[in-house]
Design a protein around this motif. Structure first.
Motif, PDB file in Angstrom:
ATOM      1  N   ILE A  68      -8.050  17.073   4.059  1.00  0.00           N
ATOM      2  CA  ILE A  68      -6.985  17.160   5.058  1.00  0.00           C
ATOM      3  C   ILE A  68      -6.104  15.928   4.936  1.00  0.00           C
ATOM      4  N   SER A  69      -4.948  16.002   5.582  1.00  0.00           N
ATOM      5  CA  SER A  69      -4.044  14.849   5.644  1.00  0.00           C
ATOM      6  C   SER A  69      -4.049  14.290   7.057  1.00  0.00           C
ATOM      7  N   LEU A  70      -4.128  12.971   7.138  1.00  0.00           N
ATOM      8  CA  LEU A  70      -4.149  12.287   8.425  1.00  0.00           C
ATOM      9  C   LEU A  70      -3.041  11.252   8.469  1.00  0.00           C
ATOM     10  N   PRO A  71      -2.529  10.975   9.673  1.00  0.00           N
ATOM     11  CA  PRO A  71      -1.507   9.918   9.767  1.00  0.00           C
ATOM     12  C   PRO A  71      -2.073   8.572   9.332  1.00  0.00           C
ATOM     13  N   LEU A  72      -1.280   7.840   8.560  1.00  0.00           N
ATOM     14  CA  LEU A  72      -1.740   6.565   8.034  1.00  0.00           C
ATOM     15  C   LEU A  72      -1.936   5.542   9.145  1.00  0.00           C
ATOM     16  N   ASN A  73      -1.133   5.624  10.188  1.00  0.00           N
ATOM     17  CA  ASN A  73      -1.231   4.630  11.258  1.00  0.00           C
ATOM     18  C   ASN A  73      -2.392   4.867  12.210  1.00  0.00           C
ATOM     19  N   THR A  74      -3.188   5.923  11.954  1.00  0.00           N
ATOM     20  CA  THR A  74      -4.330   6.182  12.835  1.00  0.00           C
ATOM     21  C   THR A  74      -5.662   5.787  12.211  1.00  0.00           C
ATOM     22  N   ILE A  75      -5.659   5.329  10.973  1.00  0.00           N
ATOM     23  CA  ILE A  75      -6.901   4.978  10.299  1.00  0.00           C
ATOM     24  C   ILE A  75      -6.831   3.552   9.800  1.00  0.00           C
ATOM     25  N   TRP A  76      -7.983   3.031   9.437  1.00  0.00           N
ATOM     26  CA  TRP A  76      -8.076   1.678   8.884  1.00  0.00           C
ATOM     27  C   TRP A  76      -7.589   1.684   7.448  1.00  0.00           C
ATOM     28  N   THR A  77      -6.787   0.668   7.073  1.00  0.00           N
ATOM     29  CA  THR A  77      -6.274   0.530   5.707  1.00  0.00           C
ATOM     30  C   THR A  77      -6.546  -0.887   5.214  1.00  0.00           C
ATOM     31  N   PRO A  78      -6.878  -1.050   3.949  1.00  0.00           N
ATOM     32  CA  PRO A  78      -7.165  -2.393   3.407  1.00  0.00           C
ATOM     33  C   PRO A  78      -5.888  -3.203   3.246  1.00  0.00           C
ATOM     34  N   ASP A  79      -6.026  -4.517   3.360  1.00  0.00           N
ATOM     35  CA  ASP A  79      -4.877  -5.432   3.231  1.00  0.00           C
ATOM     36  C   ASP A  79      -4.725  -5.884   1.785  1.00  0.00           C
ATOM     37  N   PRO A  92       9.062   4.247  -0.344  1.00  0.00           N
ATOM     38  CA  PRO A  92       9.352   5.256   0.678  1.00  0.00           C
ATOM     39  C   PRO A  92       8.249   5.293   1.730  1.00  0.00           C
ATOM     40  N   ASP A  93       8.629   5.620   2.927  1.00  0.00           N
ATOM     41  CA  ASP A  93       7.683   5.666   4.038  1.00  0.00           C
ATOM     42  C   ASP A  93       6.898   6.976   3.970  1.00  0.00           C
ATOM     43  N   LEU A  94       5.651   6.874   3.544  1.00  0.00           N
ATOM     44  CA  LEU A  94       4.773   8.043   3.483  1.00  0.00           C
ATOM     45  C   LEU A  94       3.770   7.942   4.633  1.00  0.00           C
ATOM     46  N   ASN A 107      -4.450   7.182  -1.068  1.00  0.00           N
ATOM     47  CA  ASN A 107      -3.123   6.740  -0.636  1.00  0.00           C
ATOM     48  C   ASN A 107      -2.244   6.603  -1.875  1.00  0.00           C
ATOM     49  N   PHE A 108      -1.447   7.635  -2.148  1.00  0.00           N
ATOM     50  CA  PHE A 108      -0.536   7.619  -3.295  1.00  0.00           C
ATOM     51  C   PHE A 108       0.771   6.980  -2.844  1.00  0.00           C
ATOM     52  N   LYS A 109       0.991   5.758  -3.283  1.00  0.00           N
ATOM     53  CA  LYS A 109       2.100   4.975  -2.737  1.00  0.00           C
ATOM     54  C   LYS A 109       3.012   4.489  -3.859  1.00  0.00           C
ATOM     55  N   PRO A 110       4.213   5.051  -3.992  1.00  0.00           N
ATOM     56  CA  PRO A 110       5.167   4.497  -4.964  1.00  0.00           C
ATOM     57  C   PRO A 110       5.780   3.197  -4.449  1.00  0.00           C
ATOM     58  N   ILE A 111       5.795   2.178  -5.288  1.00  0.00           N
ATOM     59  CA  ILE A 111       6.299   0.858  -4.896  1.00  0.00           C
ATOM     60  C   ILE A 111       7.295   0.385  -5.946  1.00  0.00           C
ATOM     61  N   GLN A 112       8.437  -0.102  -5.483  1.00  0.00           N
ATOM     62  CA  GLN A 112       9.384  -0.777  -6.382  1.00  0.00           C
ATOM     63  C   GLN A 112       9.110  -2.268  -6.308  1.00  0.00           C
ATOM     64  N   VAL A 113       8.595  -2.816  -7.406  1.00  0.00           N
ATOM     65  CA  VAL A 113       8.140  -4.200  -7.432  1.00  0.00           C
ATOM     66  C   VAL A 113       9.221  -5.092  -8.020  1.00  0.00           C
ATOM     67  N   VAL A 114       9.624  -6.108  -7.274  1.00  0.00           N
ATOM     68  CA  VAL A 114      10.466  -7.190  -7.788  1.00  0.00           C
ATOM     69  C   VAL A 114       9.567  -8.410  -7.887  1.00  0.00           C
ATOM     70  N   SER A 115       9.087  -8.682  -9.081  1.00  0.00           N
ATOM     71  CA  SER A 115       8.038  -9.685  -9.254  1.00  0.00           C
ATOM     72  C   SER A 115       8.525 -10.849 -10.092  1.00  0.00           C
TER      73      SER A 115
END
Length: 403
Positions: A68-79, A92-94, A107-115
């Motif tokens: 299932i899919s759950l809202p990201l702001n309702t579960i614990w996420t690693p820092d 993008p806000d997923l 958590n499939f998260k596309p990130i644009q990295v300026v490193s």
């Protein structure tokens, strides 16, 4: 159709989140770490996977719902952060993540990295860059959050199917390493991905390297003009203007790095130094020869002027007064000594002029011989530099092609 309140999906979501606290790390035994698995696709999706022991269920009790899919702001996420970030994270806000029945969260998260990446521009445009992306937790030590690889390292290293081919860069490999960073605050798990890319040089070869070689060949052609020729100065000045314009355009194309400079910039600067040296030598030579010619012409003219003045002063005033009473024969005998002296002074002036001109000619020949040898030295040095430049670029291209 069943009422939405009686659906298995709603019942499962309610049961999972009813007594869930996202502020608490999802483990039953606080001595066990939460392992976060990382995966990376260059210009693709950053996959972050971890297990949440509080979000598991028996799929047979919920109509065989396994994910299932759950809202990201309702579960614990690693820092988990990227240490090389130089700008705010652009992604993008997923708002949702996938959770399966075993408690695995994806958590499939596309990130644009300026490193921050240390550019090695010495071999530009045949350069190869190695940029690292380091992932670790900010607050949680390895006893709380550990990191791991979602796929095999070799699969990550040679996976190029998601790389965006923009025409300038080519992905070579993405190597990865795992280590534990020890500090006074504790031991932190760390994963580093080394993204190795190389530049496609064809556009820069056409717009930079070939025109630079043409300019050097034109400057070499100026050495076939005589060293004392003023047209050579005009020609070299025009080439110097071309060098300057090309240098300004090249500054916008070559990447800047404080640590090193490009090889093409070094060779171009050396060739400009040779050009300025040759131009300065030609200017000094023309000035020296021009001054010598002016002084050589002025000296006989001054001598002739002095002779003319002397002839006028040698006329006897008494002879002028007695000119009416004296006979023409006496005047002729009186004029002969003055005429001989005049001829003698003229011959001496001509002799002095020829002697001076001969010395000037010998001095000019000596200077020209010296400058011809200096020109040959400059020409050979310039030719060696151009050959070395061409061989170096060809070697870099061969090494670039062999990777």
């Amino acid at each position: 159709m069943p009422h939405p309140r009686n659906s298995a999906l709603r019942h499962l979501t309610k049961q999972l989140l009813q007594q869930y606290h996202k502020e608490v790390r999802p483990v039953h035994n606080w001595g066990e770490p939460t392992t976060v698995y990382l995966d990376l696709f260059v210009h693709a999706v950053l996959d972050v996977v971890w297990y949440d022991e509080f979000l598991s269920w028996n799929s047979s009790m919920f109509d065989e719902i396994r994910e299932i899919s759950l809202p990201l702001n309702t579960i614990w996420t690693p820092d988990i952060v990227i240490n090389e970030f130089m700008d705010t994270e652009r992604s993008p806000d997923l708002p949702y993540v996938y959770v399966n029945s075993s408690g695995t969260i994806k958590n499939f998260k596309p990130i644009q990295v300026v490193s921050a990446c240390s550019l090695q521009t010495y071999a530009f445009p045949f350069d190869i860059q190695n940029c690292s992306l380091t992932f670790n937790s900010i607050l949680h030590t390895v006893e709380d959050i550990d990191l791991g690889f979602l796929r095999n390292r070799e699969d990550v290293k040679h996976d190029k199917k998601a790389f965006l081919n923009d025409g300038e860069w080519e992905l070579l490999s993405v190597s990865s390493t795992y280590n534990v960073l020890q500090s006074s605050a504790g031991d932190f798990a760390q994963i580093q991905f080394n993204v190795v890319i190389r530049r496609r040089p064809l556009a820069y070869v056409v717009s930079l390297l070939i025109p630079s070689i043409f300019l050097m060949l034109m400057d070499l052609g100026s050495f076939y003009l005589p060293p004392n020729c003023r047209a050579r100065i005009i020609f070299k000045t025009s080439v110097l203007v071309g060098y300057t314009v090309f240098r300004v355009n090249m500054a916008n194309e070559v990447p800047r790095s404080a640590g090193n400079t490009s090889l093409i910039g070094v060779f171009f600067t050396v060739c400009m130094a040779f050009l300025v040296l040759s131009l300065s030598k030609s200017v000094l030579l023309v000035k020296f020869l021009h001054n010598g010619q002016c002084s050589g012409w002025e000296q006989p003219l001054l001598c002739l002027q002095r002779d003319a003045d002397a002839d006028e002063s040698r006329v006897d005033p008494r002879a002028q007064c007695a000119g009416v009473t004296e006979s023409p024969i006496y005047q002729e005998h009186q004029a002969q000594p003055g005429t001989l002296k005049e001829v003698w002074f003229q011959l001496q002036s001509i002799n002095n002029y020829l002697h001076t001109q001969d010395q000037m000619d010998k001095q000019e020949v000596a200077w020209l011989a010296l400058l011809y040898r200096f020109d040959q030295l400059l020409f050979r040095s310039y030719l060696t530099m151009l050959g070395l430049y061409t061989v170096t670029l060809c070697s870099l291209w061969v090494l670039w092609s062999g990777l």
